[in-house]
Design an enzyme around this catalytic site. Structure first.
Site, PDB file in Angstrom:
ATOM      1  N   TYR A 177       0.857  -1.187   0.000  1.00 36.29           N
ATOM      2  CA  TYR A 177       0.000   0.000   0.000  1.00 36.29           C
ATOM      3  C   TYR A 177       0.891   1.235   0.000  1.00 36.29           C
ATOM      4  O   TYR A 177       1.469   1.598   1.017  1.00 36.29           O
ATOM      5  CB  TYR A 177      -0.884  -0.048   1.239  1.00 36.29           C
ATOM      6  CG  TYR A 177      -1.983   0.976   1.342  1.00 36.29           C
ATOM      7  CD1 TYR A 177      -2.274   1.882   0.325  1.00 36.29           C
ATOM      8  CD2 TYR A 177      -2.755   1.021   2.492  1.00 36.29           C
ATOM      9  CE1 TYR A 177      -3.291   2.805   0.461  1.00 36.29           C
ATOM     10  CE2 TYR A 177      -3.786   1.935   2.637  1.00 36.29           C
ATOM     11  CZ  TYR A 177      -4.051   2.824   1.623  1.00 36.29           C
ATOM     12  OH  TYR A 177      -5.060   3.736   1.757  1.00 36.29           O
ATOM     13  N   LYS A 184      -1.508  -1.378  -4.012  1.00 32.73           N
ATOM     14  CA  LYS A 184      -2.590  -0.391  -3.963  1.00 32.73           C
ATOM     15  C   LYS A 184      -1.913   0.965  -4.073  1.00 32.73           C
ATOM     16  O   LYS A 184      -1.180   1.391  -3.182  1.00 32.73           O
ATOM     17  CB  LYS A 184      -3.397  -0.494  -2.678  1.00 32.73           C
ATOM     18  CG  LYS A 184      -4.519   0.544  -2.613  1.00 32.73           C
ATOM     19  CD  LYS A 184      -5.271   0.524  -1.293  1.00 32.73           C
ATOM     20  CE  LYS A 184      -6.304   1.648  -1.275  1.00 32.73           C
ATOM     21  NZ  LYS A 184      -6.989   1.769   0.049  1.00 32.73           N
TER      22      LYS A 184
END
Length: 295
Positions: free
Chosen positions: A136, A164
């Site tokens: 992330y 992400k």
């Protein structure tokens, strides 16, 4: 590329009871609704899920409850990011035991480690379980990038499977996608279509909490070859995306305000977050009604 974790993932809020306790019944209801409306993946205990204010036990209980509700209809990605490598690995093991399909892991925040330490952190977490990792990249919150060169090296690990992307570095995202097999997911709703068009696997959407079918429809239209319709649908969603993510309030605040108005499980926010004021909530409802044709 077949999306390894689904294509339209929702960064699901964490419902709480009026007293502020974890609302597992509400979480199951909301998860079932989101999947029925087109989400094929749910990200739990992420930024929008208020992960800094939930306990380790609550995080595991949430995964267990949502797994029970959705079965195999959707993947479950469990957020386990912390600034402490040992604690992150512990949360990863708990998520695996609870039934998660993958782990969402941020760079360690606050301490601002250099890139070799960021890389070592992810590799240590990858060793903790057999689950795939979604890295992330959200430097606006962690204070540190996962640098492109770091991503290129991490992509060689068999359990580092996806990213992400909230880096707002579109060129870097394309560079890594072009040189690795990492599945990229747009983590900022304004990039859902743009990143998908250059090869991303899908999106992890905050706005999908309140318009899941519309977020999916954008990607469906692109896959069907109707790029004009995909662009139109993305543009139609832009006012809501702006209202929910670019008005100075976290997505958890705006999503919960709208979910409450829609009579879907949400509940209060845990401090330090505070609910949207009446003026903001009314504005959110108006924009949502304009997009959905309700009201």
């Amino acid at each position: 590329m077949t999306p390894p974790l689904g294509r339209t993932l929702c960064a699901m809020i964490t419902p709480f009871t009026p007293a502020g306790a974890l609302d597992l019944d509400g979480a199951q209801h909301l998860a079932d609704h989101l999947v029925a409306q087109g989400c094929d993946g749910l990200v739990l205990s992420g930024t929008t899920g208020e992960s800094p204010t939930t306990t380790d036990a609550e995080k595991s209980s949430l995964v267990e409850a949502v797994r029970e509700a959705v079965g195999t209809r959707a993947t479950i990605v469990a957020g386990v990011g912390t600034p402490d490598t040992a604690h992150t690995a512990e949360l990863a093991r708990g998520a695996e035991k609870a039934g998660a399909d993958a782990l969402l892991v941020t760079a360690p925040y606050y301490s601002r480690p250099p890139q070799d330490a960021v890389e070592a952190h992810f590799l240590d977490v990858a060793k903790a379980t057999a689950l795939p990792l979604v890295l992330y990249d959200i430097p606006s919150r962690t204070g540190v990038r996962i640098a492109p060169d770091t991503l290129l090296r991490l992509a060689e690990h068999p359990r580092v499977r996806a990213v992400k992307d909230c880096s707002y570095d579109f060129l870097a995202a394309q560079r890594v996608m072009s040189r690795t097999g990492l599945a990229y997911y747009a983590g900022c709703d304004e990039h859902n279509l743009a990143l998908y068009a250059v090869g991303a696997a899908g999106c992890v959407s905050t706005v999908a909490n309140v318009v899941p079918a519309h977020i999916r429809a954008v990607l469906d239209a692109f896959d069907a070859g109707d790029t004009a319709r995909a662009a139109h649908l993305q543009q139609r969603a832009t006012p809501l995306i702006e209202a929910m993510t670019a008005n100075g309030l976290p997505g958890a605040v705006t999503a919960k305000a709208l979910l409450t108005a829609l009579n879907l499980p949400a509940g209060p926010l845990r401090p330090p977050l505070r609910p949207a004021g009446r003026h903001t909530a009314d504005g959110l409802r108006a924009v949502h009604e304009d997009l959905t044709g309700t009201g």
